[in-house]
Design an enzyme around this catalytic site. Structure first.
Site, PDB file in Angstrom:
ATOM      1  N   GLY A   1     -14.229   2.769  23.596  1.00  0.00           N
ATOM      2  CA  GLY A   1     -13.377   3.609  22.761  1.00  0.00           C
ATOM      3  C   GLY A   1     -12.586   2.762  21.785  1.00  0.00           C
ATOM      4  O   GLY A   1     -12.163   1.661  22.111  1.00  0.00           O
TER       5      GLY A   1
ATOM      6  N   CYS B   1       0.825  -1.211   0.000  1.00  0.00           N
ATOM      7  CA  CYS B   1       0.000   0.000   0.000  1.00  0.00           C
ATOM      8  C   CYS B   1       0.862   1.265   0.000  1.00  0.00           C
ATOM      9  O   CYS B   1       0.408   2.329  -0.375  1.00  0.00           O
ATOM     10  CB  CYS B   1      -0.967  -0.003   1.175  1.00  0.00           C
TER      11      CYS B   1
ATOM     12  N   ARG C   1       4.038   1.375  -1.482  1.00  0.00           N
ATOM     13  CA  ARG C   1       5.031   1.459  -2.553  1.00  0.00           C
ATOM     14  C   ARG C   1       4.786   0.452  -3.674  1.00  0.00           C
ATOM     15  O   ARG C   1       4.189  -0.606  -3.455  1.00  0.00           O
ATOM     16  CB  ARG C   1       6.438   1.227  -1.995  1.00  0.00           C
TER      17      ARG C   1
END
Lengths: 278, 416
Positions: B187, B50, B52
């Protein structure tokens, strides 16, 4: 014998250096721990040979003055590390232990040789039983001291790290020190072993005394101090077992206990009595 | 013929550009084969992640290779040239080493890239598009990456919040195996951290939430146990690690609570992480023995310090990579040079021997001494003739003098 002892000194020093170098490596080479142990074991073997040789030459167990006690304690610490310290967990511990052995041998080499005092000589050779009980008495106590040295090392590492975790300032050594739980376990385990050995050492001392002059207690400063030390450690084990005390408080207590050991070890010498040898 | 690297990566191009040049796993085999079949390259492999796309090839014409890549991706020629890294030989080698060693990564020292490069190499190997040169190059790159990892600390410390939390917990518990994690609130960061703890050995996950249904949903999703909020006091004693991230505006966990919890735990340590703002765990808990509290700032400070440490280590790593790349380039060039010189000497020697054989008939029977003398003379002529030329070649250090190129043309050594 001093030549052998110098060789031992170099073995302990080089193992300490090896331990330091491999500790700071990102990925220590395979079997680092085994190699270190072999190195220490060779040093210890040479050390044992040198003590055996002295024993043969002197005709009595050669741990009767401070010079000899230092050397013997160094060996006990190395042996304790080889026998009782678990293999992989506390990689920083051997450094502390080996430097201790190294320093003790250095001190031993620098100290003058004192001849065996008459009182002690007669106490040792009073009967075949005292001849046997004396080395056992000394060995038990020396190994208990060795165990307490490891306890203190574990506690010191615990306190140092605990402090860094609490203040959130992480020093350079943080990465290389074992986890808190590992320090705590190591410390407690050595404490228990040391306590058992201390008890046996005191008991054999009493047996020796009662055989020699019919009294198992002489009010000798060392005897009193040893009893105090014994109670300090007993209290620590008691609170660990009953109330689950652990961590910082126990680490400080272990250091306090070790101070008591040091006082017993060195202080008694200054106060006289017949335990003057160490 | 030289090693060429065509690359586009997060330093040189935004994702809109990178995605247009990326190769999916399924596209790779065809792309590699097409490059060889169309003689865009002699050998080639493609690293496509993702961050290179790197085409590493052995080819005579870098521009032809580049055009072919555009063609493959059905893009207009030269459209992304400004984003494209086009490196040859020494530079290409160095870049390959840097990528494999994770020095070119977005997060310097992250470990995945080496695996991705290895996968790319093995994929090309399976299809058969890598030969002698690239195999040597890539094996060297893997060795360099290993060296960098062993000799520097670029991958030593965690640089993400959840990894920092895991590493700090390890400093307390040694191993996370068998530990119990309690997740308080929902969270996202706390959830991510909880996942990290589970993958690193935590055995049990307790989930508490003001809304019990939410806790239940999350518990099913993460394979944990939902805990009613009212029983929190009691259940806290089970937790070795507490991760807290709620929207509450007050302290959900107080010092008094933890005091009791510690007693119930027989003072086994408890490790609390508070990712919520405002904080939900009373920072005063820090004053209790065997309780360790870290808030978001503490974790970020550690991550930041670790990142700086990595960057310092990366500078050392760069030196290693540069030195290794130079050495490899030199050995490659020397290999080429020796090959050319060897062929040259052989050819001249063969020429001389052939001439001797033709003349032999006219010489009649020779004594062994005469035979020796002729052989010596022949060798001497070959040596004297080739010596100044070889000397000239050897003096062109990088192996790319016009002489060398000329010799390659004369003796057609490219195919070897």
């Amino acid at each position: 014998m001093d030549v052998l002892l110098v060789a031992v000194l170099l073995f302990y020093l080089s193992s300490a250096i090896y331990a330091i170098i491999t500790l700071t490596m990102e990925q220590p080479p395979a079997r680092t721990n085994q190699r270190l142990r072999v190195l220490v074991a060779i040093g210890f073997a040479v050390h044992s040979a040198s003590i055996a040789l002295s024993w043969k030459q002197l005709g009595h167990f050669p741990v009767v003055n401070l010079k000899e006690v230092c050397s013997f304690l160094a060996g006990a610490i190395a042996a304790y590390y080889l026998i009782f310290v678990p293999r992989d967990k506390a990689r920083a511990l051997p450094i502390f232990v080996l430097l201790c052995s190294f320093l003790l041998i250095l001190v031993s080499l620098l100290l003058p040789d004192e001849p065996l005092s008459l009182t002690l000589s007669s106490a040792i050779s009073a009967s075949p039983f005292t001849k046997v009980i004396f080395p056992i008495h000394v060995t038990m106590l020396m190994f208990s001291y060795a165990a307490f040295v490891v306890t203190v090392a574990g506690s010191a590492m615990y306190l140092l790290q605990e402090r860094q975790l609490k203040t959130k300032h992480f020093g350079a050594a943080f990465r290389w020190m074992p986890a808190l739980n590992t320090c705590d376990e190591l410390s407690y385990r050595s404490l228990t072993i040391g306590f058992v050995l201390l008890t046996l050492g005191v008991l054999t001392g009493m047996m020796w005394g009662s055989q020699h002059d019919g009294r198992f207690w002489h009010n000798d400063p060392k005897e009193v101090l040893a009893l105090v030390t014994w109670f300090v450690y007993l209290a620590m084990i008691h609170y660990r077992v009953t109330a689950g005390w652990r961590g910082r408080r126990v680490a400080w207590m272990a250091i306090g206990g070790f101070v008591a050991v040091l006082v017993t070890f060195i202080g008694a010498r200054a106060m006289g009595g017949y335990h003057v040898f160490g | 013929m030289s090693i060429v690297l065509l690359g586009i990566n997060h330093h040189t191009a935004p994702v809109e550009v990178r995605e247009q040049l990326a190769f999916t796993e399924a596209e790779l085999p065809d792309a590699l084969q097409a490059m060889i079949q169309n003689q865009a390259a002699q050998e080639c492999l493609i690293v496509s992640t993702c961050n290179r796309v790197e085409v590493i090839a052995e080819t005579a014409d870098a521009n032809q290779l580049r055009d072919f890549v555009y063609e493959l991706k059905r893009l207009p020629l030269n459209c992304f040239n400004s984003h494209l890294l086009q490196l040859t030989d020494a530079e290409a080698i160095k870049h390959t080493f840097r990528v494999a060693s994770s020095l070119d990564s977005m997060i310097v020292g992250e470990p995945q890239i080496l695996g991705q490069v290895k996968d790319a190499f093995h994929a090309a190997q399976t299809i058969g598009t890598v030969g002698h040169t690239l195999t040597r190059l890539m094996n060297r790159a893997f060795a360099v990456a290993k060296k960098v990892r062993n000799e520097t600390g670029i991958a030593a410390n965690a640089v993400s919040i959840s990894y920092v939390a895991v590493e700090l917990a390890r400093k307390v518990f040694d191993t996370l195996d068998g530990t119990t994690v309690m997740l308080l609130g929902a969270g996202e960061m706390a959830e991510l951290a909880a996942k990290h703890f589970i993958t690193n050995g935590a055995k049990k996950l307790l989930i508490a939430n003001r809304t019990y249904e939410k806790a239940q949903t999350l518990a099913t999703e993460m394979n944990g146990e939902a805990v009613p909020f009212e029983t929190l006091d009691k259940r806290l004693a089970e937790a070795d690690i507490v991760l807290c991230s709620t929207g509450a505006t007050h302290h959900l966990i107080t010092s008094k609570q933890i005091e009791q919890v510690l007693e119930n735990r027989r003072y086994r340590p408890i490790f609390l992480i508070d990712i919520s703002v405002p904080r939900n765990i009373d920072p005063a808990i820090s004053h209790l023995d065997n309780a360790f509290v870290f808030d978001i700032d503490d974790l970020e400070a550690v991550a930041e310090a670790n990142l700086q440490e990595r960057q310092r280590e990366a500078e050392r790593a760069e030196l290693i990579v540069s030195a290794e790349a130079e050495r490899f380039a030199a050995s490659l060039a020397e290999g080429n040079l020796n090959q050319v010189i060897g062929v040259f000497r052989r050819e001249v020697h063969q020429l001389a021997t052939a001439e001797l054989e033709r003349t032999r008939k006219r010489l009649g029977q020779l004594t062994p001494e005469q035979e020796d003398a002729i052989q010596i003379m022949l060798n001497s002529i070959v040596n004297k003739f080739t010596h100044p030329i070889i000397k000239q070649l050897r003096e062109s250090e990088d192996g790319h003098s016009p002489y060398l190129e000329a010799f390659r043309e004369f003796y057609h050594q490219d195919k070897e």
